[in-house]
Write a protein that holds these residues in place. Structure first.
Motif, PDB file in Angstrom:
ATOM      1  N   ILE A 178       0.841  -1.203   0.000  1.00 24.99           N
ATOM      2  CA  ILE A 178       0.000   0.000   0.000  1.00 24.99           C
ATOM      3  C   ILE A 178       0.876   1.254   0.000  1.00 24.99           C
ATOM      4  CG2 ILE A 178      -1.636   1.333   1.396  1.00 24.99           C
ATOM      5  CD1 ILE A 178      -2.852  -1.405   2.239  1.00 24.99           C
ATOM      6  N   TRP A 238      -6.681  -5.459  -2.903  1.00 26.65           N
ATOM      7  CA  TRP A 238      -6.927  -4.809  -1.619  1.00 26.65           C
ATOM      8  C   TRP A 238      -6.144  -3.504  -1.500  1.00 26.65           C
ATOM      9  CZ3 TRP A 238     -10.733  -5.703   1.579  1.00 26.65           C
ATOM     10  CH2 TRP A 238     -10.740  -5.032   2.793  1.00 26.65           C
ATOM     11  N   TYR A 274      -8.237  -1.017  -3.140  1.00 27.87           N
ATOM     12  CA  TYR A 274      -9.383  -0.777  -2.248  1.00 27.87           C
ATOM     13  C   TYR A 274      -9.002   0.212  -1.148  1.00 27.87           C
ATOM     14  CZ  TYR A 274     -12.945  -1.810   1.309  1.00 27.87           C
ATOM     15  OH  TYR A 274     -13.943  -1.701   2.246  1.00 27.87           O
ATOM     16  N   THR A 275      -7.828   0.016  -0.558  1.00 29.91           N
ATOM     17  CA  THR A 275      -7.399   0.874   0.540  1.00 29.91           C
ATOM     18  C   THR A 275      -7.089   2.287   0.058  1.00 29.91           C
ATOM     19  OG1 THR A 275      -6.479  -1.047   1.680  1.00 29.91           O
ATOM     20  CG2 THR A 275      -5.717   1.118   2.406  1.00 29.91           C
ATOM     21  N   ARG A 291      -9.298   5.615   1.260  1.00 27.84           N
ATOM     22  CA  ARG A 291      -8.757   6.733   2.023  1.00 27.84           C
ATOM     23  C   ARG A 291      -9.549   8.017   1.771  1.00 27.84           C
ATOM     24  NH1 ARG A 291      -2.152   6.574   1.425  1.00 27.84           N
ATOM     25  NH2 ARG A 291      -1.777   4.651   2.569  1.00 27.84           N
ATOM     26  N   ARG A 316      -6.993   6.234   7.331  1.00 27.43           N
ATOM     27  CA  ARG A 316      -7.834   5.586   6.330  1.00 27.43           C
ATOM     28  C   ARG A 316      -7.366   4.164   6.055  1.00 27.43           C
ATOM     29  NH1 ARG A 316     -12.720   7.163   6.293  1.00 27.43           N
ATOM     30  NH2 ARG A 316     -12.937   9.383   6.106  1.00 27.43           N
ATOM     31  N   ALA A 317      -6.037   3.983   5.988  1.00 26.95           N
ATOM     32  CA  ALA A 317      -5.526   2.658   5.670  1.00 26.95           C
ATOM     33  C   ALA A 317      -5.863   1.662   6.771  1.00 26.95           C
ATOM     34  CB  ALA A 317      -4.013   2.718   5.480  1.00 26.95           C
ATOM     35  N   SER A 342      -9.527   0.197   7.343  1.00 30.49           N
ATOM     36  CA  SER A 342     -10.030  -0.827   6.434  1.00 30.49           C
ATOM     37  C   SER A 342      -9.041  -1.983   6.331  1.00 30.49           C
ATOM     38  CB  SER A 342     -10.253  -0.228   5.033  1.00 30.49           C
ATOM     39  OG  SER A 342     -11.237   0.761   5.081  1.00 30.49           O
TER      40      SER A 342
END
Length: 306
Positions: A105, A163, A166-167, A171, A299-300, A303
Motif C-alpha cells: 500500500i 486490496w 481498495y485501501t 482513504r 484511512r488505511a 479498512s
C-alpha cells in the motif's frame, strides 16, 4: 488494556479466516463462500453500524459510486481471490503474502498519489518483498524467472493487489467505517445474487461446511470489524496497524496446533515480511505534512483486510 484485547481478538478472528477458509474451500466454490459470507453478514453489519455509529444513512448512500467501486474491489474481488487461492495453497502461505499488504500500500501510495516514504521505509519494502518471494518460490528465487509459482500464491498476490487499490480509494471516502462496510456488503450481495442463482449456488449441506460458514460470517465478518472500530476510539491508528502483524503469528500457531509443521523457508520469509512491515511503518523526517500523513494512515488502518 481493553482496546489492546479488542485488537488482539480482531486479528485472531481474521487469522482464523485463513485456516477455516482453506478447509471450506476444499468442498465449496469461492463464489459460494463469498456469497453466503456476505449474505449472512449483511443484516447484522447494518444493525451494528446503526447502533454503534448512528450514521446519517442518507449522507452515506450519497457516496454510492465510491461504495460500489469499493464493494467490487474489496468485498467481491478480494474475497473471491482469497478463497480461490486457499484451494491451491496453505493458509500459512496466504497469511504470509497478506502480511506484505502494508508495504504494498505504501508503494501504491507513492506511485499513484505521489506520497513519499523514508529510506528506512524503502528498506522495509524491499525486505518484505524478498520475504514474500522466498515464500512464493519456496526458497528457490530462480523460480521467479521460470514463472513456476503455485497458482494459489499467484491468486493471493492478486488479492493483496486488489486490496491495495481498495485501501487507496477508501482513504478518500468520508463515511463511518462500519456503515460504509455494511453498505458495501449489501451491494456485493446484490451483485453476486444473479450469479449465485445462475450457477445454482447451494447452502452448505454438511455440518463441517455449516460450521465453517458460521465462523466466517460471525467472527471475521462481524466480530473483527466491531472490535477493531471500538479499539480505534481510544487507540491511535498507527499503533492499531501494528497489531495486524499478529495475523501471521496467529495463523502459524493455529497451523502448528492442527498438526501442520512450518518449514524453515516459511519461518524465514515470515520474519522478513514482519520486519519489513515494521520498518515501513517507521517514520523519519516526514516528506508530507503531519496532517496528510495522519489522515492517510487512519484511512488505511480503518479498512484492514477482512
Amino acid at each position: 488494556m481493553k482496546a489492546s484485547l479488542y485488537l488482539v481478538l480482531a486479528t485472531l478472528f481474521w487469522s482464523g479466516n485463513f485456516v477455516v477458509g482453506q478447509a471450506a474451500a476444499a468442498s465449496m466454490m469461492p463464489l459460494e463462500l463469498t456469497f453466503w459470507r456476505w449474505t449472512l453478514a449483511a443484516v447484522p453489519l447494518l444493525l451494528l453500524a446503526h447502533f454503534v455509529e448512528k450514521p446519517d444513512w442518507r449522507a452515506v448512500l450519497r457516496r454510492w459510486p465510491a461504495l460500489l467501486l469499493l464493494s467490487v474491489l474489496g468485498m467481491i474481488g478480494y474475497t473471491l481471490l482469497l478463497y480461490g487461492a486457499l484451494g491451491y495453497t496453505s493458509a500459512m502461505n496466504a497469511s504470509l503474502i497478506t502480511a506484505a499488504n502494508p508495504a504494498l500500500i505504501v508503494v501504491m501510495a507513492v506511485v499513484l498519489l505521489g506520497e513519499r516514504t523514508t529510506r528506512l521505509g524503502w528498506l522495509g519494502i524491499c525486505l518484505g518483498l524478498l520475504g514474500v518471494l522466498l515464500v512464493l518460490t519456496r526458497g528457490d528465487l530462480a523460480r521467479v524467472f521460470s514463472l513456476s509459482i503455485n497458482t494459489g500464491e499467484l491468486m493471493m498476490t492478486g488479492a493483496i493487489l486488489v486490496w491495495g487499490f481498495y485501501t487507496i480509494i477508501g482513504r478518500r471516502l468520508d463515511a463511518p467505517a462500519i456503515s460504509a462496510t455494511a453498505v458495501q456488503v449489501v451491494i456485493a450481495v446484490m451483485i453476486l445474487a444473479p450469479f449465485a442463482v445462475a450457477l445454482n449456488v447451494r447452502f452448505p449441506d454438511t455440518a463441517a461446511e455449516g460450521w465453517s460458514l458460521a465462523y466466517i460470517a460471525l467472527f471475521p465478518s462481524l466480530g473483527s470489524y466491531l472490535l477493531w472500530n471500538l479499539a480505534l476510539k481510544t487507540t491511535p491508528p498507527g499503533t492499531a496497524g501494528n497489531y495486524l502483524n499478529l495475523m501471521v503469528v496467529f495463523t502459524a500457531i493455529i497451523t502448528v496446533m492442527l498438526g501442520t509443521p512450518l518449514s524453515l523457508v516459511q519461518i524465514a520469509g515470515g520474519l522478513m515480511v514482519v520486519a519489513g512491515v515494521l520498518l515501513t511503518g517507521t517514520r523519519g523526517k516526514p516528506s508530507v505534512t503531519m496532517e496528510e500523513s495522519g489522515h492517510s494512515t487512519a484511512r488505511a488502518v480503518r479498512s484492514p483486510a477482512p
